[in-house]
Design an enzyme around this catalytic site. Structure first.
Site, PDB file in Angstrom:
ATOM      1  N   ARG A 157       7.608  -1.015  -1.010  1.00  0.00           N
ATOM      2  CA  ARG A 157       7.848  -2.591  -0.816  1.00  0.00           C
ATOM      3  C   ARG A 157       8.153  -2.790   0.411  1.00  0.00           C
ATOM      4  O   ARG A 157       8.718  -1.901   1.188  1.00  0.00           O
ATOM      5  CB  ARG A 157       9.147  -2.982  -1.696  1.00  0.00           C
ATOM      6  CG  ARG A 157       8.849  -2.913  -3.159  1.00  0.00           C
ATOM      7  CD  ARG A 157       8.074  -3.891  -3.667  1.00  0.00           C
ATOM      8  NE  ARG A 157       7.821  -4.092  -5.047  1.00  0.00           N
ATOM      9  CZ  ARG A 157       6.930  -3.650  -5.840  1.00  0.00           C
ATOM     10  NH1 ARG A 157       5.851  -2.828  -5.235  1.00  0.00           N
ATOM     11  NH2 ARG A 157       6.701  -3.646  -6.928  1.00  0.00           N
TER      12      ARG A 157
ATOM     13  N   HIS B 131      -1.645  -4.813  -0.563  1.00  0.00           N
ATOM     14  CA  HIS B 131      -0.921  -4.335  -1.523  1.00  0.00           C
ATOM     15  C   HIS B 131      -2.035  -3.760  -2.623  1.00  0.00           C
ATOM     16  O   HIS B 131      -1.927  -4.330  -3.833  1.00  0.00           O
ATOM     17  CB  HIS B 131       0.038  -5.301  -2.002  1.00  0.00           C
ATOM     18  CG  HIS B 131       0.995  -5.118  -3.147  1.00  0.00           C
ATOM     19  ND1 HIS B 131       2.216  -5.686  -3.006  1.00  0.00           N
ATOM     20  CD2 HIS B 131       0.991  -4.209  -4.014  1.00  0.00           C
ATOM     21  CE1 HIS B 131       3.005  -4.955  -4.112  1.00  0.00           C
ATOM     22  NE2 HIS B 131       2.289  -4.005  -4.382  1.00  0.00           N
TER      23      HIS B 131
END
Ligand code: NDP
Ligand code: OXD
Length: 313
Positions: free
Chosen positions: A228, A276
């Protein structure tokens, strides 16, 4: 049983079609704003607060990803958002482990064989042989030895580099030197050449990729962040690259996604950016896992992958 589905930017019709095939008896619908009709299960990715708040009929919420930080943030920002009696259940692997292993192995080998630097030399039309990195000191350290981290560590170890892993509780994995807990964090970091982050994003792990952490690594180390963006102190990364403490970084996740066009990371040639994608949620595998778990819960059985709300993962 009634199932609510919500996944922004997804082909909802395809998901609902696959769920209908896997659970023929289910009454499925895509959640729309204002829908407060009864439901037993919610299958979601990054749901809005309005979808979950006050829904005390829900028995379980299935998160269509491994990380539950976005859902837990709703609860953190407004306690009481998550239905009181619903279990929060995350995806376990569902094809993400092998994708993560491919992504990280590619990045590690790229740095080991200095392809990043050869790419720069090619752009300069420069024919120049660089000294190889010694494999035996090209130590890879994997933060997080869960479902994904353990697979990544074992795959990388197969290429002959020394591999270390770090987790909260002690783990034993063949061929990996394991470290656990705060007391062993510095020993884990000491001399690591490639730091791979696969921790969940929790209050304990936020900002873990910072100047202090980087200083413990080998000089000219590499960072691969696939967990993250909130794990990384962005200014500390830029400073570590400027000082030479870090040689380069591969980043798949960011504090703000999409990464804004004026973000300084775009201008830094030593940072490799992907949007991502290191491990995508695969529809077929995910539907199969969630459907089997819904059936188990309907029988009154327990299932794996239930999030511990206290720990945050
Ligand atoms: P798991 O829950 O299976 O594993 C988490 C690991 O982190 C465990 O080994 C756990 O320790 C360790 N850990 C947690 N907190 C701490 C702490 N405070 N100190 C040390 N170790 C800690 O998660 P997954 O492997 O399934 O996924 C990891 C993360 O990867 C997700 O949370 C998500 O953020 C990210 N992800 C990113 C994707 C992408 O496309 N970029 C895709 C999928 C996931 P212990 O073993 O003791 O519990
Ligand atoms: C996940 C993700 O957590 O896709 O699964 O980031």
């Amino acid at each position: 049983m009634k199932i609510l589905f919500y996944m922004p930017h997804a082909d909802a019709a395809a998901w609902l079609h696959d769920f209908a095939r896997a659970l023929p008896e289910a009454d499925l619908r895509e959640w729309q704003p204002g829908d407060t009709a009864p439901a037993d299960f919610a299958v979601v990715w990054r749901p809005p607060r309005e979808m979950l708040a006050g829904r005390d009929d829900l028995r379980a919420i299935f998160n269509l990803g491994a990380g539950v930080d976005a859902i837990l943030a709703l609860e953190h920002e407004q306690p009481g958002t998550l239905p009181r009696n619903a279990q929060l259940i995350r995806l376990e692997d569902t094809g993400m482990g092998s994708q993560m292993a491919e992504y990280v192995t590619h990045a590690v080998l790229r740095y080991l064989r200095r392809f990043d630097e050869y790419h720069t030399l090619q752009n300069e039309r420069c024919w120049h042989v660089l000294d190889p990195h010694p494999r035996e000191t090209f130590t890879v350290g994997v933060l997080g030895l869960g479902v994904l981290g353990a697979q990544v560590a074992q795959t990388v170890a197969g290429f002959g580099m020394p591999v270390r892993g770090y987790s909260r509780s002690a783990r034993q994995i063949d061929g990996i030197a394991t470290f656990a807990g705060d007391a062993q964090f510095d020993a884990f970091l000491d001399g690591v050449k490639v730091l791979v982050n696969l921790l969940p994003h929790t209050p304990d792990t936020r900002d873990v990729l910072n100047a202090r952490t980087f200083a413990k690594l080998a000089r000219g180390a590499y960072l691969i962040n696939v967990a993250r963006g909130g794990h990384l102190v962005e200014a500390d990364l830029l400073e570590a690259l400027a000082s030479g403490q870090l040689a380069a970084a591969t980043l798949d996740v960011f504090r703000e996604e999409p990464l804004p066009p004026d973000h300084p990371f775009w201008q830094e040639p030593r940072i490799t950016i992907t949007p991502h994608i290191s491990a995508l949620t695969l529809r077929e595998d995910s539907v199969e896992q969630v459907a089997r778990k819904i059936e188990a819960l309907m029988r009154g059985d327990s299932v794996s992958g239930v999030v511990n709300l206290e720990r945050g993962y």
